[in-house]
Design an enzyme around this catalytic site. Sequence first.
Site, PDB file in Angstrom:
ATOM      1  N   GLU A 284      51.252  46.336  46.965  1.00 32.31           N
ATOM      2  CA  GLU A 284      51.087  45.048  47.644  1.00 32.31           C
ATOM      3  C   GLU A 284      52.146  44.852  48.730  1.00 32.31           C
ATOM      4  OE1 GLU A 284      51.254  40.993  45.525  1.00 32.31           O
ATOM      5  OE2 GLU A 284      49.149  41.600  45.367  1.00 32.31           O
ATOM      6  N   GLU A 287      51.360  46.857  51.752  1.00 30.70           N
ATOM      7  CA  GLU A 287      50.317  46.167  52.521  1.00 30.70           C
ATOM      8  C   GLU A 287      50.896  44.966  53.281  1.00 30.70           C
ATOM      9  OE1 GLU A 287      45.786  44.468  51.670  1.00 30.70           O
ATOM     10  OE2 GLU A 287      47.087  45.085  50.000  1.00 30.70           O
ATOM     11  N   CYS A 304      46.693  39.125  41.980  1.00 28.05           N
ATOM     12  CA  CYS A 304      46.926  39.458  40.570  1.00 28.05           C
ATOM     13  C   CYS A 304      46.093  38.614  39.616  1.00 28.05           C
ATOM     14  CB  CYS A 304      48.401  39.263  40.215  1.00 28.05           C
ATOM     15  SG  CYS A 304      49.490  40.347  41.133  1.00 28.05           S
ATOM     16  N   SER A 324      45.343  40.558  49.251  1.00 31.17           N
ATOM     17  CA  SER A 324      45.699  41.974  49.131  1.00 31.17           C
ATOM     18  C   SER A 324      44.569  42.696  48.415  1.00 31.17           C
ATOM     19  CB  SER A 324      46.987  42.113  48.316  1.00 31.17           C
ATOM     20  OG  SER A 324      47.176  43.439  47.887  1.00 31.17           O
ATOM     21  N   LYS A 363      41.107  37.206  32.317  1.00 33.55           N
ATOM     22  CA  LYS A 363      41.305  38.656  32.215  1.00 33.55           C
ATOM     23  C   LYS A 363      40.175  39.310  31.418  1.00 33.55           C
ATOM     24  CE  LYS A 363      45.129  39.282  34.521  1.00 33.55           C
ATOM     25  NZ  LYS A 363      45.151  40.147  35.726  1.00 33.55           N
ATOM     26  N   GLU A 366      37.597  39.633  34.018  1.00 28.26           N
ATOM     27  CA  GLU A 366      38.003  40.621  35.018  1.00 28.26           C
ATOM     28  C   GLU A 366      37.706  42.043  34.539  1.00 28.26           C
ATOM     29  OE1 GLU A 366      41.954  41.458  37.690  1.00 28.26           O
ATOM     30  OE2 GLU A 366      42.224  41.384  35.526  1.00 28.26           O
ATOM     31  N   GLU A 371      33.170  46.672  39.451  1.00 26.42           N
ATOM     32  CA  GLU A 371      34.003  47.521  40.301  1.00 26.42           C
ATOM     33  C   GLU A 371      35.192  48.111  39.558  1.00 26.42           C
ATOM     34  OE1 GLU A 371      35.035  43.187  41.595  1.00 26.42           O
ATOM     35  OE2 GLU A 371      33.332  44.279  40.748  1.00 26.42           O
ATOM     36  N   CYS A 508      51.006  32.214  34.653  1.00 28.45           N
ATOM     37  CA  CYS A 508      50.456  32.830  33.438  1.00 28.45           C
ATOM     38  C   CYS A 508      51.078  32.277  32.160  1.00 28.45           C
ATOM     39  CB  CYS A 508      50.660  34.339  33.478  1.00 28.45           C
ATOM     40  SG  CYS A 508      49.975  35.117  34.954  1.00 28.45           S
TER      41      CYS A 508
END
Length: 582
Positions: A284, A287, A304, A324, A363, A366, A371, A508
């Site tokens: 990250e 980038e 994230c 990102s 999560k 996710e 993908e 979190c």
Amino acid sequence: MNVNLKINDRPVTVEAGSTILEAAEKLDIKIPTLCHFKMDCFHMEHRSASCRICVVEVKGRPNLAPACSTPVMEGMEVKTNTLRAINARRTILDLLLSDHPKDCLTCPKNLNCQLQELAQEMGLHHLLFKGEQSTYNKDLSSNAIARDLDKCIMCRRCETACNSVQTVGVLSGVGRGFKAVVAPAGLRPLAETECVFCGQCVQACPVGALSEIDYKYPVWRALNDPSKTVVVQTAPAVRVAIGESFGLEPGSISTGKMVAALRMLGFDKVFDTDFAADLTIMEETTELIERVKNNRDLPILTSCCPGWVKFLEHQFPELIYMPSTAKSPQQMFGAITKSYYAQKIGVAPENIVVVSVMPCLAKKYEASREEFSHNGVRDVDIVISTRELADMIREAGIQFDQLGEEDYDSPLGESTGAAVIFGATGGVLEAALRTAADWIAGEDLQEIDFKAVRGLEGIKEATVKVGGLELKAAVCSGLGNARKLLEKIKRGEANYHAIEIMACPGGCLNGGGQPYHHGDTSILEKRMEALYRADAGLPIRKSHQNPSIQKLYEEFLGEPGSHCAHTLLHTTYIDRKHPKKK
């Protein structure tokens, strides 16, 4: 301006605009509540007065008044414990329970249910009212959040969390009278809505109407399958919250005990998501520097948080070029485990089961995104919450508070202080700044505490000198705050180089899968303080100085941003507002 009043014949002075409930709290007088709730660490309160459990008598008024929403007045005289008020509360509670399932023993919120707690406090051991009960199909469509409308008590706390705090707008009152519930319009399954699965509705729900989808038993099955190598990763925020489930003080750092417990459960290797957090910073930050130097696609947005990413995909697809492309630490860990680590131990990726312990319910969603799999093999196989891990530890009969301290396994267990602060709002950006500063300056800088981006405030701004550059940065937690910031960017009213966004207020540490805090925001503050203590106590506090990360690039990835790194560690995003027709 102050207001003077009496509660139970005791004088009290409070600010004008305060409620009777707030005045009573100042006197340590407890008034039972159910729908009232402090929704986030910015002290937004839900005051719908929909349940009426908190009714009190006010002198001169014929009707009982809800303490949570009735403003104080000069000279007001309040009685909280009259027979009339107590009987009214008991009747209200009796009516709520008459249309509530009686499966407390198997309910996911057993012993964490505020309706159950109230029934106990008020000595309600038998019901006066019996009649028809609501019946709905359970919604398990999302892979993340379970919805059981049979248990909805119309407190509307989840609605406030979804609409006012997060501004997602999925939940609202549906139906009227006996058939009224809080649900998506048309009672649609959550998977068919714009829900981001942040889980703040689960944290807010006082009963079992909303909970996480349970994956403990798939984990048990994997642990008992001799053909599988089962590894586990633990997120930064888990270590400063799991101890609460076993009577430890909020803010206790339970890393070593947690590692010991996971080994006792039977995991073949116990690794740390912090390793992948350091890896995320490598990609990250590379980038970030490239975009800043070329002045393109700014501001860069952190990626994230899957709840935040899904929010962007639904609500701001026109900005989809900004985040990102780096995967989250959870998904990076899975990808590296099933490539680099699989080669090291000589096990086929399909025979490795990656289990994540996360503070976050998004999560779970996710890990199921298409993908994040390769040739039908998912990067991460199973995700359980902090609460689910605590359940497994109790089920195994492990005395958590008596365990010794153990270390993570190598190489995917080595991490730095920069990684552990990922669990608090501002932590990802601070970790990136530590590495960016060194890389831009070309030296090992000693000033690494970027305190301007710390704290529980919803939106924080800072201008940080990094080498010869001045970076304008912002940190945002809570999706309602993210909306405000992104709208300003769209209108050209804000100009930043980098923005960190976390879906959950506070980050979190306040995830939907953490032990329930029931609105006690001091718990969140203690969890945050513990993360920064953990960072300060580690010998290495910059991600790029992690020896295992350096070795990973030398042996496997090449360099940050390489073709191999992009293949394994980066992703793309989806315009969910304008889905392509199949």
